[in-house]
Design an enzyme around this catalytic site. Structure first.
Site, PDB file in Angstrom:
ATOM      1  CB  SER A 254      -0.916   0.001   1.223  1.00 21.26           C
ATOM      2  OG  SER A 254      -0.138   0.266   2.366  1.00 21.26           O
ATOM      3  CE  LYS A 255      -1.067   7.357  -2.559  1.00 16.34           C
ATOM      4  NZ  LYS A 255      -2.379   6.942  -3.086  1.00 16.34           N
ATOM      5  NE  ARG A 256       0.362   0.485   5.867  1.00 17.86           N
ATOM      6  CZ  ARG A 256       0.992  -0.624   6.207  1.00 17.86           C
ATOM      7  NH1 ARG A 256       2.159  -0.577   6.795  1.00 17.86           N
ATOM      8  NH2 ARG A 256       0.444  -1.788   5.951  1.00 17.86           N
TER       9      ARG A 256
END
Ligand code: GLU
Length: 494
Positions: A254-256
């Site tokens: 994911s983005k993180r």
């Protein structure tokens, strides 16, 4: 395998092209290349609210940049078009009409809020939130009359009550679902648009797709789709579900974790060849050893048998390493060009600072393999573009802690000032001799100079740095740093 290989990438245009989707596209593309088959791009844009033209553009741009060209699809109309689902609505309507007529599907008039309330109540009671079949019990005449009166309704496929749906997955082997766990799936929404599962089946059949290769987040859709193939009297394709991609910490990517979209990687300086090579190894391996492949080599080597069932880890460090491999294989002029492009885009330096291409090439050559992406150039070369070096905190403290540093800097400056040339080997010899004369190790002589010239403890080779800076700047920096250390030491004493 019977018939020609025809595979598709079928993105929903609701965002950018992520590495997950790009990996699916790549695997389908490679599978088609391996078998001399056809790779099709189909845009699944039946969700009118979430689909955007911008996203369609982003998907095209991402695939083209990666070199994943489609044989049939938008702009490459073939015999099976159109390739936007929004242009194929008549086919879905006809297919749903047939299922209704044959009693394999039924109209559902339940309002969405009511369905939501019932689902929540079922969950509260600890029951699976399946549709309760209220509308299956409607007498056909009532259903017909309400539809004729224009009452909004969805169409649901009637799932079998028992038995099982199984298939032999080309990646995962035998997979079985109990039909009792499957809902009476909505195939047509009240807004007159098909749902994903239904449109995908109708199109995969109409486009004569031989293999559906997709992420295993779709695995629970497959039994539903297989029921729909059976209901429509169509032969299903072979399914192969490739493993999901996890971040380095083992949770879903994911983005993180970092960059996600293909264009973000491009803008961060990754080369498309490197990203393609890296993505190919997310859930596929050749022999566990070999890692570097061109797109054409991947096409030759790729088979579903070599895909893994286990999740793939997206290792950003490995991507950096791989990019470095591709980057350093480029001719120097090309690497310098990419660095210049990056510097231009970033705007941290005045364009005149790197306008001399020969100089820039020398600097790029000196940085050498340390740089994996053009974005890292200034990490190793910023010292070339400043008037005065500001050493980093750690190196500065090290200089202060070394009692002989100023005098070594000065004698090194004197040596360079008088040197006949700045030739690498000659300087190496004379500075080793100087170190010996002064009774210090060569490294202890070089380290203060490196910090004085670059501000860092890690830099290109010291003699390369000197050659790039030129004699005058080098000597000035060495002496200036000696002065600064002495005055800092003086201030500390006072
Ligand atoms: N539109 C679907 C998606 O983007 C396609 C899934 C499939 O390959 O069947 O997830």
């Amino acid at each position: 395998m019977s018939g020609p290989v025809r595979v598709r990438f079928a993105p929903s245009p609701t965002g950018t092209l992520h590495v997950g989707g790009a990996r699916t596209a790549l695997f389908n593309f490679l599978f088609a290349r391996h078998h001399g088959g056809t790779f099709i791009l189909r845009i699944e844009d039946t969700d009118r609210e979430r689909s955007t033209q911008e996203s369609v553009g982003a998907i095209f741009e991402g695939l083209r940049w990666l070199g994943i060209d489609w044989d049939e699809g938008p702009d490459k109309e073939g015999a099976h078009g159109p390739y936007f689902q929004s242009a194929r609505l008549a086919g879905y309507t006809a297919a749903a009409g047939r299922l209704l007529e044959e009693g394999k599907a039924y109209r559902c008039f339940c309002a969405p809020e009511e369905l939501k309330r019932r689902r929540e109540a079922a969950l509260k009671r600890g029951e699976p939130p399946k549709y309760d079949r209220t509308c299956l019990r409607l007498p056909p005449r009532e259903s017909d009359a309400r539809a004729a009166a224009g009452e909004p309704h969805a169409v649901r496929y009637r799932m079998p009550d028992d038995g099982e749906t199984a298939w032999n997955d080309a990646v995962r082997g035998d997979v079985t679902f109990q039909n009792a766990t499957l809902d009476d799936l909505v195939i047509f929404r009240a807004d007159q648009h098909p749902t994903y599962n239904f449109a995908a089946v109708v199109d995969d059949a109409a486009m004569e797709i031989s293999h559906v290769i997709r992420g295993d987040d779709h695995i629970s859709n497959t039994p539903r789709q297989l029921r729909l193939y059976a209901a429509l009297g169509l032969a299903p394709p072979v399914f192969g579900h490739v493993p999901m991609i996890l971040g380095p910490d083992g949770t879903r990517l994911s983005k993180r974790h970092g960059a996600q979209s293909v264009m973000e990687f491009r803008d961060a300086g990754y080369l498309s060849e490197a990203l393609v090579n890296f993505m190919a190894l997310l859930g596929w391996a050749y022999d566990g050893e070999r890692e570097l492949f061109t797109l054409a080599e991947l096409g030759e080597a790729f088979t579903l048998e070599r895909c893994s069932k286990n999740p793939a880890i997206f290792n950003y460090e490995k991507l950096d390493w791989m990019n470095g491999e591709y980057f350093r294989a480029l001719p120097l002029a090309r690497r310098a060009e990419l660095v210049a492009e990056h510097l231009r885009a970033e705007g941290a330096l005045a364009p005149e600072a790197y306008a001399d291409r020969t100089e820039l090439e020398r600097a790029v050559a000196a940085v050498g393999d340390r740089m994996k992406r053009p974005q890292q150039f200034l990490d190793y070369a910023a010292y070339l573009f400043v008037e005065r070096v500001e050493p980093e905190q750690g190196p500065w403290e090290e200089l202060l802690a070394k009692p002989g540093a100023p005098s070594r800097l000065r004698s090194f400056a004197t040596l360079l000032e008088g040197a006949a040339s700045l030739d690498h080997d000659a300087l190496d010899q004379s500075s080793r001799a100087l170190a010996k004369e002064e009774g210090v190790k060569f490294g202890d002589m070089v380290m203060p100079a490196r910090i004085a010239l670059t501000g860092k403890k890690v830099s290109p080779g010291i003699f390369d740095v000197i050659a790039l800076l030129g004699r005058e700047r080098t000597v000035r920096r060495l002496r200036d740093m000696a002065d600064r250390i002495e005055s800092a030491a003086g201030a500390a004493k006072a």
